[in-house]
Design a protein around this motif. Sequence first.
Motif, PDB file in Angstrom:
ATOM      1  N   GLU A  91      26.133  31.782  34.944  1.00 21.79           N
ATOM      2  CA  GLU A  91      26.212  33.187  35.271  1.00 21.79           C
ATOM      3  C   GLU A  91      27.026  33.277  36.661  1.00 21.79           C
ATOM      4  O   GLU A  91      27.778  34.288  36.826  1.00 21.79           O
ATOM      5  N   ASP A  92      26.706  32.402  37.589  1.00 21.51           N
ATOM      6  CA  ASP A  92      27.456  32.634  38.832  1.00 21.51           C
ATOM      7  C   ASP A  92      28.975  32.080  38.520  1.00 21.51           C
ATOM      8  O   ASP A  92      29.840  32.921  39.007  1.00 21.51           O
ATOM      9  N   GLY A  93      29.292  31.401  37.751  1.00 20.60           N
ATOM     10  CA  GLY A  93      30.620  31.195  37.559  1.00 20.60           C
ATOM     11  C   GLY A  93      31.426  32.171  36.617  1.00 20.60           C
ATOM     12  O   GLY A  93      32.654  32.684  36.813  1.00 20.60           O
ATOM     13  N   LEU A  94      30.764  32.889  35.831  1.00 16.13           N
ATOM     14  CA  LEU A  94      31.227  34.154  35.109  1.00 16.13           C
ATOM     15  C   LEU A  94      31.661  35.021  35.833  1.00 16.13           C
ATOM     16  O   LEU A  94      32.443  35.722  35.630  1.00 16.13           O
ATOM     17  N   ALA A  95      30.442  35.588  36.991  1.00 13.79           N
ATOM     18  CA  ALA A  95      30.745  36.605  37.779  1.00 13.79           C
ATOM     19  C   ALA A  95      32.240  36.182  38.677  1.00 13.79           C
ATOM     20  O   ALA A  95      32.891  36.993  39.058  1.00 13.79           O
ATOM     21  N   ASP A  96      31.956  35.085  39.386  1.00 20.51           N
ATOM     22  CA  ASP A  96      33.136  34.547  40.106  1.00 20.51           C
ATOM     23  C   ASP A  96      34.507  34.639  39.340  1.00 20.51           C
ATOM     24  O   ASP A  96      35.601  35.076  40.065  1.00 20.51           O
TER      25      ASP A  96
END
Length: 259
Positions: A91-96
Amino acid sequence: MSESPVIDENPPPRSWLGDAHLAAVFLTRLPLPDAGMGDLARSMRAFPLVGIALGLGTAAIAWAAASVLPPLPAALLAVLALVLATGALHEDGLADLADGLGARGGRERRLEVMRDSRTGAFGVLALIFSIGLRASALAAIPLGWGQCAALVAALALSRALIPAAMQVMGPARTDGLGAGAGCPDATVAAAAAGLGLLACLIGLGLSGTLAVLLAALAAGGAVVWLARRALGGYTGDVLGAVQQAAEIAILLAAAGALT
């Protein structure tokens, strides 16, 4: 997903069990014994095995929650448990990536925005839709074997696409997690893909597997195309976004096939 791990340049040979252990330590925040240093690129062949385990655990939570709650709140709790188990890694990768693609400027500016620990409006919206689409799709799938099969397929196949994505893109930069992990070879990508497809076939059958595979390839391929066009390759954030896009697409396709 921006810190570079310490990679042993000459790691000792690992068994499948050792690779699965290293993959689980990397992909989750579960209290597991230290895996030591090893070949993270090779351990990616075991990424779908971690997905299968996460799928079974998430399905158990969804089933327990649905015994006392309506379908949507139960599905939201299951997705929450999954996010906690993985430490919101993908999820962190998607948001970034969403923030980077939404930034004005060229490639370097986008990569700079993706390194920023703060989450912008595009990142927040991406997370809202990720949680919402997964939970709503899960709530629409019949409770029991259907939900279990869909979750195992989604979490295994989406993680199997990570080494495949690394086969068709080069690193966007020379540092960071994406570059530091090393690139898995074709045999690793093939082994991961085979495991992911097997998990789908066992739970969803041939027709269901074809539906979720097409959905996963379309969603993951779209992220790959955007990353190559906007960034010139992959980063750890891009790989996280590939997993998220594929997971969402698989659950939506499964909801359509099973309802």
